[in-house]
Write a protein that holds these residues in place. Structure first.
Motif, PDB file in Angstrom:
ATOM      1  N   GLY A 159     -13.846  72.369 -34.182  1.00  0.00           N
ATOM      2  CA  GLY A 159     -14.839  72.741 -33.433  1.00  0.00           C
ATOM      3  C   GLY A 159     -15.656  73.920 -33.742  1.00  0.00           C
ATOM      4  O   GLY A 159     -15.193  74.579 -34.742  1.00  0.00           O
ATOM      5  N   ASP A 160     -16.500  74.195 -33.001  1.00  0.00           N
ATOM      6  CA  ASP A 160     -17.452  75.489 -33.286  1.00  0.00           C
ATOM      7  C   ASP A 160     -16.893  76.637 -32.382  1.00  0.00           C
ATOM      8  O   ASP A 160     -16.568  76.666 -31.328  1.00  0.00           O
ATOM      9  CB  ASP A 160     -18.673  75.084 -33.000  1.00  0.00           C
ATOM     10  CG  ASP A 160     -19.532  73.996 -33.836  1.00  0.00           C
ATOM     11  OD1 ASP A 160     -19.247  73.958 -35.182  1.00  0.00           O
ATOM     12  OD2 ASP A 160     -19.886  72.977 -33.163  1.00  0.00           O
ATOM     13  N   PRO A 161     -17.216  78.038 -33.033  1.00  0.00           N
ATOM     14  CA  PRO A 161     -16.585  79.048 -32.376  1.00  0.00           C
ATOM     15  C   PRO A 161     -17.288  79.528 -31.182  1.00  0.00           C
ATOM     16  O   PRO A 161     -16.647  80.231 -30.045  1.00  0.00           O
ATOM     17  CB  PRO A 161     -16.740  79.922 -33.383  1.00  0.00           C
ATOM     18  CG  PRO A 161     -17.711  79.541 -34.631  1.00  0.00           C
ATOM     19  CD  PRO A 161     -17.661  78.026 -34.413  1.00  0.00           C
ATOM     20  N   THR A 162     -18.657  78.899 -30.979  1.00  0.00           N
ATOM     21  CA  THR A 162     -19.269  79.321 -29.759  1.00  0.00           C
ATOM     22  C   THR A 162     -19.146  78.153 -28.785  1.00  0.00           C
ATOM     23  O   THR A 162     -19.838  78.066 -27.630  1.00  0.00           O
ATOM     24  CB  THR A 162     -20.882  79.729 -30.236  1.00  0.00           C
ATOM     25  OG1 THR A 162     -21.271  78.331 -30.791  1.00  0.00           O
ATOM     26  CG2 THR A 162     -20.847  80.422 -31.079  1.00  0.00           C
ATOM     27  N   GLN A 163     -18.372  77.160 -29.060  1.00  0.00           N
ATOM     28  CA  GLN A 163     -18.501  75.817 -28.215  1.00  0.00           C
ATOM     29  C   GLN A 163     -16.991  75.569 -27.501  1.00  0.00           C
ATOM     30  O   GLN A 163     -15.990  76.336 -28.218  1.00  0.00           O
ATOM     31  CB  GLN A 163     -18.801  74.668 -28.720  1.00  0.00           C
ATOM     32  CG  GLN A 163     -20.316  74.859 -29.401  1.00  0.00           C
ATOM     33  CD  GLN A 163     -21.169  75.066 -28.186  1.00  0.00           C
ATOM     34  OE1 GLN A 163     -21.381  74.257 -27.145  1.00  0.00           O
ATOM     35  NE2 GLN A 163     -22.159  75.960 -28.462  1.00  0.00           N
ATOM     36  N   PRO A 164     -16.655  75.117 -26.507  1.00  0.00           N
ATOM     37  CA  PRO A 164     -15.327  74.819 -26.072  1.00  0.00           C
ATOM     38  C   PRO A 164     -14.478  74.083 -27.037  1.00  0.00           C
ATOM     39  O   PRO A 164     -15.084  73.156 -27.951  1.00  0.00           O
ATOM     40  CB  PRO A 164     -15.554  73.816 -24.869  1.00  0.00           C
ATOM     41  CG  PRO A 164     -16.991  74.137 -24.281  1.00  0.00           C
ATOM     42  CD  PRO A 164     -17.726  74.522 -25.431  1.00  0.00           C
ATOM     43  N   ALA A 165     -13.225  74.301 -27.301  1.00  0.00           N
ATOM     44  CA  ALA A 165     -12.522  73.747 -28.351  1.00  0.00           C
ATOM     45  C   ALA A 165     -12.289  72.304 -28.117  1.00  0.00           C
ATOM     46  O   ALA A 165     -12.076  71.975 -26.877  1.00  0.00           O
ATOM     47  CB  ALA A 165     -11.072  74.311 -28.139  1.00  0.00           C
ATOM     48  N   PRO A 166     -12.348  71.198 -29.016  1.00  0.00           N
ATOM     49  CA  PRO A 166     -12.113  69.803 -28.792  1.00  0.00           C
ATOM     50  C   PRO A 166     -10.540  69.761 -28.389  1.00  0.00           C
ATOM     51  O   PRO A 166      -9.664  70.687 -28.495  1.00  0.00           O
ATOM     52  CB  PRO A 166     -12.283  69.347 -30.248  1.00  0.00           C
ATOM     53  CG  PRO A 166     -13.207  70.571 -31.198  1.00  0.00           C
ATOM     54  CD  PRO A 166     -12.517  71.851 -30.651  1.00  0.00           C
ATOM     55  N   PRO A 167     -10.274  68.724 -27.733  1.00  0.00           N
ATOM     56  CA  PRO A 167      -8.949  68.416 -27.338  1.00  0.00           C
ATOM     57  C   PRO A 167      -8.030  68.415 -28.542  1.00  0.00           C
ATOM     58  O   PRO A 167      -8.267  67.867 -29.632  1.00  0.00           O
ATOM     59  CB  PRO A 167      -9.100  67.034 -26.704  1.00  0.00           C
ATOM     60  CG  PRO A 167     -10.440  66.486 -27.013  1.00  0.00           C
ATOM     61  CD  PRO A 167     -11.320  67.476 -27.377  1.00  0.00           C
ATOM     62  N   ASP A 168      -6.727  68.666 -28.165  1.00  0.00           N
ATOM     63  CA  ASP A 168      -5.798  68.976 -29.500  1.00  0.00           C
ATOM     64  C   ASP A 168      -5.529  67.391 -29.994  1.00  0.00           C
ATOM     65  O   ASP A 168      -5.304  67.259 -31.128  1.00  0.00           O
ATOM     66  CB  ASP A 168      -4.322  69.241 -28.800  1.00  0.00           C
ATOM     67  CG  ASP A 168      -4.576  70.804 -28.472  1.00  0.00           C
ATOM     68  OD1 ASP A 168      -5.476  71.394 -29.220  1.00  0.00           O
ATOM     69  OD2 ASP A 168      -3.750  71.292 -27.730  1.00  0.00           O
ATOM     70  N   VAL A 169      -5.765  66.344 -29.072  1.00  0.00           N
ATOM     71  CA  VAL A 169      -5.410  64.899 -29.687  1.00  0.00           C
ATOM     72  C   VAL A 169      -6.161  64.526 -30.846  1.00  0.00           C
ATOM     73  O   VAL A 169      -5.877  63.965 -31.743  1.00  0.00           O
ATOM     74  CB  VAL A 169      -5.609  63.776 -28.478  1.00  0.00           C
ATOM     75  CG1 VAL A 169      -7.352  63.817 -28.092  1.00  0.00           C
ATOM     76  CG2 VAL A 169      -5.154  62.553 -28.992  1.00  0.00           C
ATOM     77  N   ARG A 170      -7.403  65.364 -31.103  1.00  0.00           N
ATOM     78  CA  ARG A 170      -8.284  65.042 -32.297  1.00  0.00           C
ATOM     79  C   ARG A 170      -7.683  65.335 -33.547  1.00  0.00           C
ATOM     80  O   ARG A 170      -7.741  64.868 -34.642  1.00  0.00           O
ATOM     81  CB  ARG A 170      -9.536  65.959 -31.936  1.00  0.00           C
ATOM     82  CG  ARG A 170     -10.461  65.479 -30.921  1.00  0.00           C
ATOM     83  CD  ARG A 170     -11.547  66.589 -30.973  1.00  0.00           C
ATOM     84  NE  ARG A 170     -12.350  66.650 -32.013  1.00  0.00           N
ATOM     85  CZ  ARG A 170     -13.355  65.826 -31.975  1.00  0.00           C
ATOM     86  NH1 ARG A 170     -13.703  64.884 -30.992  1.00  0.00           N
ATOM     87  NH2 ARG A 170     -14.324  65.799 -33.107  1.00  0.00           N
ATOM     88  N   LYS A 171      -6.611  66.508 -33.468  1.00  0.00           N
ATOM     89  CA  LYS A 171      -6.032  67.021 -34.615  1.00  0.00           C
ATOM     90  C   LYS A 171      -5.451  65.820 -35.513  1.00  0.00           C
ATOM     91  O   LYS A 171      -5.288  65.983 -36.751  1.00  0.00           O
ATOM     92  CB  LYS A 171      -5.377  68.120 -34.452  1.00  0.00           C
ATOM     93  CG  LYS A 171      -5.838  69.516 -33.724  1.00  0.00           C
ATOM     94  CD  LYS A 171      -6.887  70.013 -34.538  1.00  0.00           C
ATOM     95  CE  LYS A 171      -7.687  70.980 -33.787  1.00  0.00           C
ATOM     96  NZ  LYS A 171      -6.886  72.117 -33.305  1.00  0.00           N
ATOM     97  N   ASN A 172      -4.919  64.930 -34.788  1.00  0.00           N
ATOM     98  CA  ASN A 172      -4.219  63.812 -35.433  1.00  0.00           C
ATOM     99  C   ASN A 172      -4.816  62.399 -35.245  1.00  0.00           C
ATOM    100  O   ASN A 172      -4.285  61.365 -35.438  1.00  0.00           O
ATOM    101  CB  ASN A 172      -2.805  63.698 -34.900  1.00  0.00           C
ATOM    102  CG  ASN A 172      -1.887  65.055 -35.331  1.00  0.00           C
ATOM    103  OD1 ASN A 172      -2.016  65.272 -36.458  1.00  0.00           O
ATOM    104  ND2 ASN A 172      -1.423  65.599 -34.331  1.00  0.00           N
TER     105      ASN A 172
END
Length: 903
Positions: free
Chosen positions: A397-410
Motif C-alpha cells: 500500500g501507499d503511505p498516504t492511503q488506507p492500508a490494504p487488507p492483510d489477506v493480500r500479503k499472502n
C-alpha cells in the motif's frame, strides 16, 4: 530508406531501456482503453477487481497505476495524456471511455460493447488513425447489462448492434488522426461525420490531463494546466518542459470553451466523504451534462477539456484541430499553427505511411490482402501501452492511503515481490486484456519484427529482465496470476525475430538466450514432477481446452500433458538452435549447450513413448490423469493437445548436419537412442534422407511413422480442418461428446465452435472448437520444417478422404489461404470474420473496418472473443507476407549461417 524507416532506425539501444528510446517514440498510443476492473487498481479483500472499481466509478476515481481513454495518446512515461470525449446530448454521462460488461455480467465473460477500429499507424507514431461509431440516441447501457444477464452460456452475446442503437443510420463516425510535425509536436484532427437523416449536434471534448502521481506519497509535486488564451492551455511537462495545447475554432467560427478540473477522486459521490476539491475528476462530466459548478472558474487544474458544440448536416463531415507542442521561444510566427502548415504535415505523414506499407507489401498481394496487412499492422502498433505495476508497493500500500487488507500479503502475486514493471508493452487487447501475457507477447513480436524490429526485440528482452523474471527463473504469466504457467515459446519467437531482422543481431540473441537458460532450468526443476521428462504445468495457454481444469486439479491427482511435453521438446530444439548459431558465429563456445539441449530433446521424445501418451489406435497424443491410487487414465479428447508434439521438430541439413557430427562423440549417444550405432547407417533410418551435401536429418518428437497418422486427423474436414483454418477441438466431438470418469472424478467435453459454455477462466475464452491464430500459425510453421526434410517425395491426402495427395508445401499454401480468408472478401463480397452481422457485411461505412478478434468460429470463421485481440491475431500480417514469399524461413537462415561457419 523511407522517412519512417529513418525515424525508427535509432531505436536499438536496448541496454539503455525503452525509456531512453529515440525521440520519435516519446509520444504514442500508450494509454489503455480500460484501467478500471484491472488487478493493479484492485485493493479489495476478496480480489474481485471487477467489483472493486467498476465502470460506473471510473469517471470519478483517480487511478493509481495508469490511465484510460478513447484514442488516447501520451508521453512514454504517461505523465500527460490526450484523448477524446464525446456527448450526443442524450446520454447520462460523457463518453470518455469504452463501455463493456464485467466478467460476471457477460454471459461469456467480459465483453466490450462498442465499435472502434485501428485503421492506420506507423512505428514512430508520426501517423495514427482511429475510427469510432457513436450512436446519436441514448447509449443503451442498462439494456446491454440486463439482456446479457438474462442470457445463458448457450446463447450468443447481446451486442450493441442488436440493441437498435444504429437503426436508421443515426450515428456518428468519429475519426481521430494524430500526426507529428516533430518528436514533441503532436497534431490531432477530429473528423465527425453525421450518418443520420437529420442535422444533429455533437459535443466534442478533446481532453488533456496529468496522470495522478502526487497522491501516493512519492514526489508530492503536482503539475498543472492553465488557460493561456481563449483557445490555448499552457503546461509544464516533466520531460519536454514548457508546452502549449491549442485548439482551432470550430466549423462555425466559434472557439471552444475551456473547462478545468482536477484528476482527483470524487470522494463525496463515491463514499459520502468530505471533498478534497470542488472540481474532481468527473467535474467536466457533471458540468457538461448537468450544468454543475464543478469546473474551476479560474481556469487551471490537472485535467482540462476543449468543449466544442458542433452541428453537422446529414451526410456531412466537420473537422476540429488541436496541437500540442513545445512553447515557441522568442517571437511567435505569424503563420497559423492550425492552418496550412497543419494541413501540409498531415499530408506528408500520410504519404510517408503509404510509402512505408508500399515497401512492406508484396507486389503479388491483392489489394484486399494489402488492406488486411495494413490494418493488422495498425492494430499491433496501436496496442502499445504503459504497463505500470510495482508488486511490493501494491501489496503493502501507499503511505498516504488506507492500508490494504492483510489477506493480500499472502494472496495474488504475493510471491512476486521482485516484479516492478514500468514499460511500454504490446498488449493482447487494450480493453479486454489491458495487461501483458507472456506467451501472447511472444507471438506479438513476429508481426512487430516486420514493422519495428528493435521494439519487437525489446518485448522479448524486457519479460526476461530481472524486474520481470522471477529469481527462480519463472517468467510472469499475466497480472491475474504471475505464477500461472504459459507455454515456453520465447526461444522460438527470438529465433523468428532474429531471422526476420536479417539474422544480424547476435547480441540480442545471446542476451535472450542467457535469460532463457535460467527459465529452461526452472521448467525442468519445477514442472516435471516425476523427473521423467513428462511435463505438467497448469493450463499452458490453452485455457479450457479439455474436460479437466488443469490449473485446479483435485488433491492427489496429477495430469501428464502431451502438449506441455511437446512445448518443452520445441523449447529444447529452439534453445539448441540458438546455442548453435552463437557457437558458429564465434560469439561463444556453445558445443556443450547444443548437446545439452539435444539430450533434453531425446529424453522428452523417449518419455512420450514410455509414458504411453501416444495412442496408436487413434493416431493422436493424449494427456494422462494419474489418480491418487496410481492408476493412469488417458484423456481421449481429440484436440490441439494431441497435435502440439508435432511442433517439436528441427531439420539438420547440409553443413548443419556436418557441424552436429563434429561436435564430439556425445552426439552418438543421441543417435544410439534412435537405434543408430554407426554414423554411416544414418541413411537407413526414416529420420535421415539424401546423400552427401544434400543429406539431412529430422529431429522430431513425433516419429515419422506417427506423422502421417496425425496428419490424417489434422487434415480431415470432419475433424480439425475447417474452411478457415484448424479447429482447436475436433468436430468429431459434435456428435461424440467425450465423457471422462477416473475413480469418481467425472467430466465431459463436446465440440463448441463459438462462445464458451463453461465458466472456466472467466468464461471468456474457448479452446473447445474455434480457430485460434497462434496454434494455426505454429502448425503451419512446423509443416515447413517437415517439408524441408521430406521435400517433393512425401505426399499426404489433403483433405483427408478427398483422394487428392499433395506435398506439404502445397498444403502449407492452402492452410495460409484459409487463414487469410478469415478477413478477405469471398466471391460474394463477404468477409468471414463478420459472420452474420449484416451491417458489417453490406454497409460500405463498416465493411473495410476489420475485426482481429481473439478467435474465430470453427465452422464459419466469424470473429469471436476479445474484439481487438490484434495481439496474436496480428500474426495474419506475417502469414500474408510468407504466403507471397516475402519472408525467409528460419531453416534457410540457420542453414546459411552454418555454411558460413564452415568457410
Amino acid at each position: 530508406m523511407g522517412a519512417e524507416r529513418e525515424r525508427i532506425a535509432g531505436f536499438g539501444r536496448l541496454e539503455d531501456g525503452l525509456l531512453q528510446a529515440g525521440d520519435w517514440y516519446r509520444w504514442g498510443p500508450y494509454v489503455s482503453e480500460r484501467q478500471w476492473g484491472t488487478v493493479r487498481e484492485d485493493y479489495s479483500a476478496d480480489g474481485n477487481a471487477w467489483d472493486y472499481l467498476p465502470h460506473d466509478q471510473a469517471r470519478s476515481r483517480a487511478y493509481r497505476w495508469g490511465e484510460d481513454g478513447l484514442a488516447g495518446f501520451c508521453d512514454i512515461e504517461q505523465r500527460l495524456c490526450l484523448a477524446l470525449a464525446l456527448w450526443n446530448g442524450r446520454d447520462p454521462i460523457l463518453k470518455e471511455r469504452a463501455f463493456g460488461l464485467t466478467g460476471p455480467q457477460g454471459n461469456h465473460g467480459e465483453d466490450v460493447k462498442e465499435y472502434w477500429w485501428y485503421l492506420d499507424a506507423i512505428p514512430s507514431h508520426a501517423w495514427n488513425r482511429w475510427r469510432y461509431t457513436y450512436p446519436q440516441g441514448p447509449f443503451p447501457y442498462q439494456d446491454l447489462i440486463d439482456v446479457n444477464a438474462r442470457r445463458g452460456r448457450y446463447e450468443p452475446e447481446y451486442e450493441l448492434l442488436d440493441t437498435g442503437a444504429f437503426d436508421g443510420d443515426r450515428y456518428w463516425i468519429t475519426e481521430v488522426v494524430y500526426a507529428k510535425a516533430g518528436p514533441d509536436d503532436l497534431l490531432m484532427a477530429i473528423q465527425l461525420t453525421n450518418k443520420g437523416p437529420e442535422a444533429e449536434t455533437i459535443h466534442v471534448l478533446p481532453t488533456a490531463w496529468f496522470r495522478n502521481t502526487w497522491s501516493w506519497g512519492d514526489d508530492g509535486g503536482r503539475p498543472g494546466l492553465r488557460a493561456s488564451g481563449d483557445r490555448s492551455v499552457a503546461l509544464d511537462h516533466p520531460i519536454v518542459g514548457s508546452m502549449e495545447l491549442i485548439g482551432a475554432a470550430g466549423p462555425d467560427g466559434a472557439g471552444p470553451q475551456l473547462l478545468f478540473c482536477e484528476n482527483e477522486t470524487n470522494l463525496a459521490r463515491l463514499y459520502g466523504a468530505a471533498a478534497v476539491t470542488p472540481y474532481p475528476k468527473d467535474g467536466i462530466n457533471d458540468h457538461v451534462i448537468h450544468g454543475a459548478a464543478t469546473v474551476n472558474p479560474v481556469g487551471d487544474g490537472t485535467k482540462c477539456a476543449f468543449w466544442y458544440q458542433v452541428r453537422v448536416q446529414p451526410g456531412q463531415t466537420a473537422e476540429l484541430r488541436l496541437r500540442l507542442r513545445p512553447t515557441p521561444k522568442g517571437r511567435r510566427s505569424a503563420a497559423d499553427p492550425l492552418g496550412a502548415e497543419f494541413t501540409q504535415v498531415m499530408a506528408e505523414r500520410r504519404a510517408e505511411a503509404d510509402e512505408f506499407y508500399a515497401e512492406l507489401t508484396p507486389a503479388s498481394a491483392s489489394a484486399d490482402e494489402a488492406l488486411v496487412l495494413r490494418e493488422a499492422s495498425a492494430g499491433m502498433l496501436w496496442s502499445k501501452q504503459l504497463f505500470y505495476y510495482d508488486v511490493t508497493r501494491w501489496l503493502d500500500g501507499d503511505p498516504t492511503q488506507p492500508a490494504p487488507p492483510d489477506v493480500r500479503k499472502n494472496g495474488r502475486n504475493s510471491k512476486w515481490r521482485t516484479f516492478d514493471g514500468f514499460d511500454i508493452l504490446s498488449m493482447p487487447d487494450k480493453w479486454e486484456y489491458p495487461w501483458f501475457a507472456a506467451w501472447d507477447l511472444a507471438f506479438h513480436t513476429v508481426p512487430l519484427a516486420h514493422l519495428d524490429p528493435a521494439f519487437a526485440k525489446y518485448q522479448l528482452i524486457v519479460v526476461c529482465r530481472e524486474w520481470f523474471q522471477h529469481p527462480n527463473g519463472a517468467l510472469p504469466a499475466y497480472e491475474w496470476d504471475f505464477g500461472d504457467v504459459n507455454p515456453p515459446v520465447h526461444a522460438w519467437a527470438a529465433l523468428q525475430v532474429f531471422a526476420i531482422d536479417g539474422a544480424r543481431d547476435l547480441g540480442f540473441l545471446g542476451r535472450v538466450f542467457d535469460k532463457l537458460l535460467v527459465n529452461f532450468a526452472w521448467w525442468v526443476n519445477m514442472e516435471d514432477a516425476g523427473g521423467n521428462n513428462v511435463f505438467e504445468g497448469g493450463f499452458l495457454g490453452l485455457d479450457n481446452i479439455g474436460p479437466i481444469d488443469r490449473s485446479h486439479l483435485p488433491a492427489g491427482y496429477l495430469l501428464e500433458q502431451s502438449d506441455a511435453t511437446g512445448w518443452m521438446g520445441a523449447y529444447a530444439l529452439a534453445m539448441g538452435a540458438i546455442a548453435a548459431i552463437l557457437n558458429w558465429s564465434g560469439q561463444r563456445e556453445g558445443q556443450d549447450l547444443v548437446l545439452k539441449f539435444l539430450e533434453h530433446f531425446a529424453g522428452i521424445r523417449t518419455a512420450l513413448d514410455q509414458q504411453h501418451l501416444w495412442d496408436d489406435a487413434d493416431g493422436l497424443f493424449y494427456d494422462r490423469l494419474i489418480t491418487p491410487s496410481g492408476y493412469a487414465v488417458p484423456v481421449k479428447v481429440r484436440s490441439m493437445v494431441g497435435i502440439i508434439p508435432v511442433l517439436a521438430a528441427m531439420v539438420l541439413d547440409g553443413a548443419m548436419l556436418d557441424n552436429a557430427m563434429t561436435l564430439n562423440k556425445r552426439f552418438m549417444r543421441f543417435l544410439q537412442r534412435e537405434g543408430v550405432g554407426d554414423i554411416e547407417k544414418l541413411a537407413e533410418t526414416p529420420q535421415v534422407r539424401g546423400e552427401g551435401a544434400s543429406r539431412r536429418a529430422l529431429l522430431s518428437v513425433a516419429r515419422p511413422a506417427q506423422l502421417e497418422r496425425l496428419f490424417a486427423k489434422l487434415f480431415d474436414e470432419s475433424e480439425f480442418l475447417s474452411p478457415h483454418g484448424l479447429r482447436a477441438v475436433s468436430a468429431y466431438h459434435r456428435d461424440h461428446p467425450y465423457q471422462f470418469d477416473a475413480e469418481g472424478y467425472q467430466s465431459s467435453i463436446d465440440y463448441e465452435p463459438a462462445e464458451s459454455t463453461t465458466s472456466m477462466f472467466g468464461g471468456n475464452s474457448n479452446w473447445r472448437g474455434p480457430i485460434w491464430m497462434p496454434v494455426n500459425y505454429l502448425v503451419v510453421e512446423s509443416l515447413e520444417r517437415y517439408h524441408r526434410f521430406y521435400g517433393k517425395d512425401f505426399e499426404v491426402e489433403y483433405p483427408t478422404g478427398s483422394g487428392k495427395r499433395l506435398t506439404l508445401d502445397r498444403i502449407i499454401a492452402d492452410l495460409q489461404d484459409r487463414l487469410i480468408s478469415l478477413f478477405t472478401n469471398d466471391e460474394n463480397g463477404r468477409r468471414a470474420c463478420f459472420g452474420g452481422t449484416e451491417k458489417m457485411q453490406t454497409d460500405p461505412a463498416w465493411h473495410d473496418n476489420l475485426i482481429f478478434s481473439e478467435y474465430f468460429h470453427g465452422d464459419n470463421g466469424a470473429a469471436i472473443g476479445a474484439f481487438h485481440q490484434t495481439g496474436w491475431t496480428g500474426l495474419i500480417a506475417d502469414v500474408i507476407l510468407r504466403r507471397h514469399g516475402a519472408v525467409r524461413a528460419i531453416g534457410d537462415v540457420v542453414r546459411d549461417m552454418s555454411k558460413e561457419a564452415q568457410k
